[in-house]
Write an enzyme that holds these catalytic residues in place. Structure first.
Site, mmCIF file in Angstrom:
data_model
loop_
_atom_site.group_PDB
_atom_site.id
_atom_site.type_symbol
_atom_site.label_atom_id
_atom_site.label_comp_id
_atom_site.label_asym_id
_atom_site.label_seq_id
_atom_site.Cartn_x
_atom_site.Cartn_y
_atom_site.Cartn_z
ATOM 1 N N GLN A 122 40.084 21.268 45.341
ATOM 2 C CA GLN A 122 41.221 22.154 45.608
ATOM 3 C C GLN A 122 42.440 21.338 46.042
ATOM 4 O OE1 GLN A 122 41.201 25.653 45.182
ATOM 5 N NE2 GLN A 122 43.395 25.400 45.529
ATOM 6 N N ASP B 22 38.987 21.954 35.677
ATOM 7 C CA ASP B 22 40.411 22.214 35.918
ATOM 8 C C ASP B 22 41.272 21.615 34.802
ATOM 9 O OD1 ASP B 22 41.313 23.759 37.993
ATOM 10 O OD2 ASP B 22 41.214 22.169 39.499
ATOM 11 N N LYS C 28 37.357 32.099 44.500
ATOM 12 C CA LYS C 28 36.619 31.407 43.442
ATOM 13 C C LYS C 28 35.121 31.541 43.668
ATOM 14 C CE LYS C 28 40.303 28.208 42.424
ATOM 15 N NZ LYS C 28 41.005 27.006 42.844
#
Ligand code: NAD
Length: 297
Positions: free
Chosen positions: A98, A121, A54
């Site tokens: 995460q 997200d 990422k």
């Protein structure tokens, strides 16, 4: 004739290129780059790979990447404090924590602490609610990537019979909602579904998001259907050999009948990071009040 194999890797590369161009235009107008903060707690090996990928993709797309690596014994309060600090930081447009978090941390309350307008997200309940009610929010990256691939291949999805196998909050449910928003007729199948092969056999669109290697057999697929395989399953191949990745669909069998199908790897997987960058770009524009022409990119 169009190739049956849907090349998600190439599609994602083109998307990332367009995002990079738009990020440059944004920086010229806003006087800063779009910024993505990624928080990792602990040293889960898979998470480390994802976070590294990422970071690289963010920088390559002309965005600023803020990385926070916290020790595995970080307390809930310390993590919530960091999230709050990122919520208030004007250089940060997107925040991603995460997952999975170590067991002593409560994932739901951490996600709930992220400002919904920085929740790139799309996991916050406010964004799930916006998706369900037609509001402007953020959609989880993987299903958004799937709908982009489907629209690219099929154009109008209106009236198509779609089956989503899997009902998780991060893939199955938002996927079903996105298909519904495109006016498909949607069935959500799951572990308690009866006669799954028959349910799949009537679908024009099959999205498999289960996590079971090659569960969907070729003869379940209606001739001419489009198959999107979200599954990522590692098959160990013995000492000294690299594990093999396979999807939830028996690719060889399904390819014979399908009009189009995503491979694993190289199908849905590469779309996820590309959409994360897309969501971050959109967040930056919204936060600065700058119009992003065609934010579907
Ligand atoms: P999950 O475990 O949260 O959900 C799996 C779903 O499958 C559940 O809703 C369950 O009801 C259903 N299911 C389980 N067994 C079934 C069966 N026998 N028949 C029908 N349905 C069954 O998983 P998830 O997070 O939604 O992920 C699903 C898969 O997608 C995994 O392989 C995961 O690795 C992969 N994934 C890929 C990406 C990507 O970037 N490509 C992103 C997220 C998840």
């Amino acid at each position: 004739m169009t190739e049956k194999r849907i090349d998600g890797k190439a599609f994602a590369a083109r998307l990332r290129e367009r995002i990079g161009e738009r990020a440059g235009e944004f920086a010229a107008k806003a006087g800063r780059q779009p910024g993505l903060a990624v928080v990792q707690v602990g040293e889960d090996p898979a998470s480390q790979v994802y976070v590294r990928n990422k970071h690289k993709a963010t920088v390559d797309a002309g965005m600023e990447s803020f990385e926070y690596k916290l020790p595995a014994d970080t307390s809930q309060d310390a993590l919530l404090d960091l999230v709050e600090q990122l919520n208030l930081d004007n250089a940060v447009d997107g925040i991603l924590v995460q997952l999975p978090l170590p067991n002593h941390l409560d994932e739901q309350s951490v996600i709930a602490a992220i400002a919904p307008d920085k929740d790139v997200d799309g996991f916050h309940v406010v964004n799930a609610g916006r998706l369900a009610t037609g509001g402007e929010g953020f959609v989880p990256c993987t299903p958004y990537g799937c709908i982009m691939l489907l629209k690219d291949r099929l154009g109008d999805l209106s009236g198509k019979d779609a089956v989503v196998i899997g009902r998780s909050n991060i893939v199955g449910k938002p996927m079903a909602q996105l298909l519904l928003n495109e006016n498909a007729t949607v069935t959500i199948a799951h572990s308690r579904t009866k006669d799954l092969p028959d349910v799949v056999r009537r679908a024009d669109i099959v999205v498999a998001a289960v996590g079971r290697a090659e569960m969907v057999k070729g003869d379940w697929v209606k001739p001419g259907a489009v198959v999107i395989d979200v599954g990522i399953n590692r098959i160990e191949r013995g000492e000294g050999q690299k594990a093999k990745l396979v999807g939830d669909v028996d690719y060889a069998g399904a390819e014979e009948r399908a009009a189009a199908i995503t491979p694993v790897p190289g199908g849905v997987g590469p779309m996820t990071i590309a959409v994360l960058l897309r969501n971050t770009l959109v967040a930056a524009h919204r936060r600065e009040g700058i119009t992003l022409a065609g934010d579907g990119l």
